[in-house]
Design an enzyme around this catalytic site. Structure first.
Site, PDB file in Angstrom:
ATOM      1  N   TYR A 141     -13.333  52.736   4.528  1.00  0.00           N
ATOM      2  CA  TYR A 141     -12.769  51.487   4.007  1.00  0.00           C
ATOM      3  C   TYR A 141     -11.909  50.859   5.087  1.00  0.00           C
ATOM      4  CZ  TYR A 141     -10.001  48.284   1.085  1.00  0.00           C
ATOM      5  OH  TYR A 141      -9.398  47.174   0.552  1.00  0.00           O
ATOM      6  N   ASP A 236      -9.889  52.363  13.270  1.00  0.00           N
ATOM      7  CA  ASP A 236      -9.035  51.882  12.183  1.00  0.00           C
ATOM      8  C   ASP A 236      -8.063  53.009  11.856  1.00  0.00           C
ATOM      9  OD1 ASP A 236      -7.804  51.097   9.910  1.00  0.00           O
ATOM     10  OD2 ASP A 236      -9.622  50.540   8.810  1.00  0.00           O
ATOM     11  N   LYS A 264       0.118  50.222   7.104  1.00  0.00           N
ATOM     12  CA  LYS A 264       0.799  51.286   6.340  1.00  0.00           C
ATOM     13  C   LYS A 264       2.105  51.786   7.003  1.00  0.00           C
ATOM     14  CE  LYS A 264      -3.005  52.057   3.321  1.00  0.00           C
ATOM     15  NZ  LYS A 264      -4.440  51.996   3.571  1.00  0.00           N
TER      16      LYS A 264
END
Ligand SMILES: *Cc1c(COP(=O)(O)O)cnc(C)c1O
Length: 424
Positions: A141, A236, A264
């Site tokens: 994702y 990522d 994050k």
């Protein structure tokens, strides 16, 4: 107002009662909870119930909730103003920290979410290479950007089918999807489309099909094949950045991508994302270069100071061995308790992130991850919640251990988890 009333009201005015689908608990059943406070490794809901938290806001809170240094920096900064729309000193400081800590980054651009980071990274890769295709991995994702929200077509190296209505086939068709950890499938995709592939984007340790580590040599292989074909390699590291080491997965596995996406932990609980790479590559980003990307609130001073305090703490204390030991303790104890109960399971752990899969198969890609008994997971989640332990409300996610999970809290958590497993 209590939990139930808040959820009822939320359903009236927010689609599904939420601002991000997984919060609706559809994957686990039961009524979602509304959280009102967090301290250290604990959170409290609107009914005043307390939980030991392994969700950690989906990863950002590696220092736990309301870390005193982060809270103080944010409060002090709020006093000076919320946003200026021009450069502030904290952007420079956070950029210096990122450049110091992440091996492959010499220059970085801040954005407001992980999605923006991956979207901008793909644009940069397409802009620089003049190519259109993106290769991604089934079950990885990368946020909800059109080109990356594509799940696998069946078979190997098939052109993607859109993961949601609203993404035209013409766009989804520019994304190739292959199984994670499958070198042969990557090789085949390159042999068929290599001259048109702008970039390969990968979670170096997958966290969004549950935790799935790369097989030995897989990341190095991606580094080599992208170089061979003149494509860019994008890591990522929105989850793994500052989670697996001070320099993320790339430092741990000693493989340097061309572009790194961060989010994050980078914002310490505030909305921050970033993408970065070599000086030369980043010189293509406007205003230095022609690839346009901008943001009214990007580099927001309040968000930046939260990131600065979080990264400084991680750089100075390097808590990674300790985090890993604690996560090992939790995952091992959970595994032993499940074994005693005769429940088939697999736990994949890398550092302080892990996932409990209810399967007897090895989990190395999305297909094998999907062999997990998600009904049983839902029951496990609800029992844990009842006993005062919060984990991600979906199977294909990671549990996170923070520096605020001290030995005594882990004891307490394991005792609650034990109670939950007894009733499974
Ligand atoms: C969470 C996540 C994103 C998206 O970040 P948002 O801030 O939710 O947009 C992208 N990539 C990975 C690996 C993630 O885990």
């Amino acid at each position: 107002m209590n939990n139930h009333k808040l959820i009822q009201q939320a359903l009236e005015v927010l689609p599904g009662g939420v601002n991000s689908p997984v919060r609706a608990f559809k994957a686990v059943g039961g009524e979602p909870i509304v959280l009102v406070k967090g301290r250290g490794c604990r959170v409290w809901d609107a009914d005043g119930r307390e939980y030991i938290d392994f969700l950690a806001s989906w990863g950002p809170l590696i220092l736990g909730h309301a870390h005193p240094k982060v809270v103080k920096a944010v409060k002090d900064e709020v006093e000076r103003g919320l946003s200026f729309g021009l450069t502030n000193p904290h952007e420079v400081k956070l950029a210096q920290l990122v450049v110091e800590m992440v091996p492959s980054i010499e220059k970085v651009r801040f954005v407001n979410s992980g999605t923006e980071a991956t979207m901008s990274a793909v644009r940069l890769a397409r802009g620089v290479t003049g190519r259109k295709l993106v290769l991604k991995f089934d079950g990885c994702y990368h946020g909800h950007y059109d080109s990356l929200l594509v799940s696998a077509g069946s078979g190997v190296a098939t052109f993607g089918i859109p993961g949601t209505p609203g993404i035209p086939e013409e766009i989804a068709g520019l994304t190739l999807v292959v199984p994670f950890n499958d070198e042969e499938a990557v090789r085949k995709a390159f042999s068929e489309h290599g001259e048109d592939i702008a970039c390969v984007i990968v979670e170096p340790v997958a966290g969004n099909m549950g935790v799935v580590p790369p097989k030995e040599g897989f990341l190095k292989f991606l580094r080599e094949i992208t170089r061979e074909y003149g494509s860019l390699l994008i890591f990522d590291e929105v989850i793994t950045g500052f989670r697996l080491s001070t320099g993320g997965a790339q430092k741990l596995f000693e493989v340097e991508p061309d572009i790194t996406c961060l989010g994050k932990i980078l914002g310490g609980g505030m909305p921050v994302g970033a993408y970065g790479g070599s000086r030369e590559l980043m010189s293509n980003v406007a205003p230095e270069g022609k690839v346009y990307q901008a943001g009214t609130l990007s580099g927001n001073p309040v968000a930046m100071v939260a990131g600065v305090e979080t990264l400084k703490e991680l750089r100075d204390k390097e808590p990674y061995d300790q985090l890993s030991d604690r996560a090992e303790r939790v995952s091992k104890a959970v595994s032993d308790m499940l074994k005693d109960k005769g429940i088939a399971h697999r736990i994949n752990r890398v550092g302080s992130m892990f996932t409990v899969f209810f399967t007897d198969r090895e989990v190395y890609d999305f297909e094998s991850a999907k062999s997990s008994d998600t009904e049983l997971f839902g029951k496990f989640f609800r029992k844990l919640l009842e006993k005062g332990v919060l984990i991600p409300p979906a199977q294909f996610e990671a549990w996170f251990v923070s520096t605020a999970h001290e030995d005594e809290h882990i004891e307490e958590a394991l005792s609650r988890i034990g109670d939950a497993i007894k009733e499974l």
